[in-house]
Write a protein that holds these residues in place. Structure first.
Motif, PDB file in Angstrom:
ATOM      1  N   THR A 158       0.825  -1.202   0.000  1.00  9.14           N
ATOM      2  CA  THR A 158       0.000   0.000   0.000  1.00  9.14           C
ATOM      3  C   THR A 158       0.862   1.257   0.000  1.00  9.14           C
ATOM      4  O   THR A 158       0.612   2.205  -0.745  1.00  9.14           O
ATOM      5  CB  THR A 158      -0.928   0.009   1.232  1.00  9.14           C
ATOM      6  OG1 THR A 158      -1.769  -1.145   1.189  1.00  9.14           O
ATOM      7  CG2 THR A 158      -1.784   1.253   1.266  1.00  9.14           C
ATOM      8  N   THR A 188       2.297   2.146  -3.429  1.00  7.95           N
ATOM      9  CA  THR A 188       1.354   2.818  -4.323  1.00  7.95           C
ATOM     10  C   THR A 188       1.248   4.300  -3.994  1.00  7.95           C
ATOM     11  O   THR A 188       1.287   5.160  -4.887  1.00  7.95           O
ATOM     12  CB  THR A 188      -0.037   2.167  -4.211  1.00  7.95           C
ATOM     13  OG1 THR A 188       0.057   0.784  -4.566  1.00  7.95           O
ATOM     14  CG2 THR A 188      -1.037   2.846  -5.137  1.00  7.95           C
ATOM     15  N   ASP A 201       4.462   6.209  -4.980  1.00  9.51           N
ATOM     16  CA  ASP A 201       4.546   6.430  -6.429  1.00  9.51           C
ATOM     17  C   ASP A 201       3.711   7.641  -6.848  1.00  9.51           C
ATOM     18  O   ASP A 201       4.135   8.437  -7.701  1.00  9.51           O
ATOM     19  CB  ASP A 201       4.069   5.186  -7.185  1.00  9.51           C
ATOM     20  CG  ASP A 201       5.050   4.026  -7.067  1.00  9.51           C
ATOM     21  OD1 ASP A 201       6.216   4.266  -6.691  1.00  9.51           O
ATOM     22  OD2 ASP A 201       4.640   2.882  -7.338  1.00  9.51           O
ATOM     23  N   ALA A 260      -5.264   3.977  -8.654  1.00  9.94           N
ATOM     24  CA  ALA A 260      -4.790   3.630  -7.316  1.00  9.94           C
ATOM     25  C   ALA A 260      -5.917   3.712  -6.296  1.00  9.94           C
ATOM     26  O   ALA A 260      -5.998   2.893  -5.378  1.00  9.94           O
ATOM     27  CB  ALA A 260      -3.657   4.562  -6.906  1.00  9.94           C
ATOM     28  N   ASP A 302      -7.899   0.609  -6.625  1.00 14.36           N
ATOM     29  CA  ASP A 302      -7.130  -0.536  -6.143  1.00 14.36           C
ATOM     30  C   ASP A 302      -7.105  -0.579  -4.614  1.00 14.36           C
ATOM     31  O   ASP A 302      -7.103  -1.661  -4.010  1.00 14.36           O
ATOM     32  CB  ASP A 302      -5.697  -0.476  -6.670  1.00 14.36           C
ATOM     33  CG  ASP A 302      -5.624  -0.759  -8.163  1.00 14.36           C
ATOM     34  OD1 ASP A 302      -6.605  -1.310  -8.705  1.00 14.36           O
ATOM     35  OD2 ASP A 302      -4.598  -0.416  -8.781  1.00 14.36           O
TER      36      ASP A 302
END
Length: 232
Positions: free
Chosen positions: A28, A31, A34, A103, A106
């Motif tokens: 997590t 992500t 990023d 994201a 997700d």
């Protein structure tokens, strides 16, 4: 000069802080990091272009000799410039929006206010935030205060609630923040991928001794975790 020295002193002081958001140690956190790097990169690109144009215009249109009394002609219309400064911001927003939306979807399964967010193979930890400590209860009934011990490479689902006011559960190296609400259960899950000790805290001001709402998150091997879990 004094302000500059103070600025570098503050930067040096903050660099020693252990709450490292850009040092991800879970799926997590990877992500989220990023996305931070992407948005920072876009921001720096815009900043560099603006500064280059600013310096170029300063040099080109600076006052010099008799020219400083000249009035430049008005630029009535330039369709290419208008199209450019309309499309470029839209393009930058799209570049940031697409991975952000992806994201978000997700991570929806990892953050939930209901049982729909439950992770089938995840280990469950009950979390109670209260003034002014954190209580962690494991599946076998073991309780721990202000110390969260987790096995590496194991999906963990946290079921969080509060006994008093609103708190915010946050382990920067492992996940983003999530509110902990009185009378309501919220859920968060992540999978630690590296052993180590990471600092956690309450990211919501919750009273006079809010600074005490800190806890250590220890990510250990599966064998070490099972041994710790069995201890009285």
């Amino acid at each position: 000069m004094k302000k500059l020295v103070l600025f570098f002193f503050v930067i040096a002081f903050l660099s020693g802080c252990q709450m490292r958001v850009l040092n991800p140690k879970s799926d997590t956190a990877d992500t989220l990091t990023d996305l931070i790097y992407l948005s920072f990169g876009i921001m720096m690109l815009v900043l560099i272009v603006v500064f280059v144009l600013f310096v170029a215009f300063l040099r080109k249109f600076r006052e010099r000799g008799k020219a400083k009394f000249d009035i430049p002609p008005d630029e009535k219309e330039n369709k290419w410039l208008e199209i450019t400064w309309t499309l470029v911001p839209l393009l930058l927003i799209a570049i940031l929006a697409v991975p952000t939306v992806k994201a978000t979807y997700d991570l929806t399964s990892k953050v939930s206010g209901s049982a729909e967010g439950s992770q089938g193979d995840a280990m469950t930890v009950e979390v109670v935030g209260q003034q002014f400590n954190w209580k962690f209860t494991y599946e076998n009934g073991k309780e721990s205060y202000d110390e969260l011990v987790l096995p590496v490479d194991q999906e963990v689902e946290f079921r969080l609630t509060s006994n008093d006011v609103i708190h915010s559960f946050w382990v920067p190296n492992l996940s983003g923040k999530i509110d902990v609400l009185p009378g309501e259960e919220t859920r968060l899950s992540f999978e630690p991928r590296e052993e180590g000790t990471f600092q956690g805290k309450c990211a919501e001001f919750c009273g006079a001794e809010h600074t005490l709402m800190r806890f250590e998150t220890k990510v250990v091997s599966q064998e070490a975790f099972e041994s710790w879990l069995e201890k009285e």
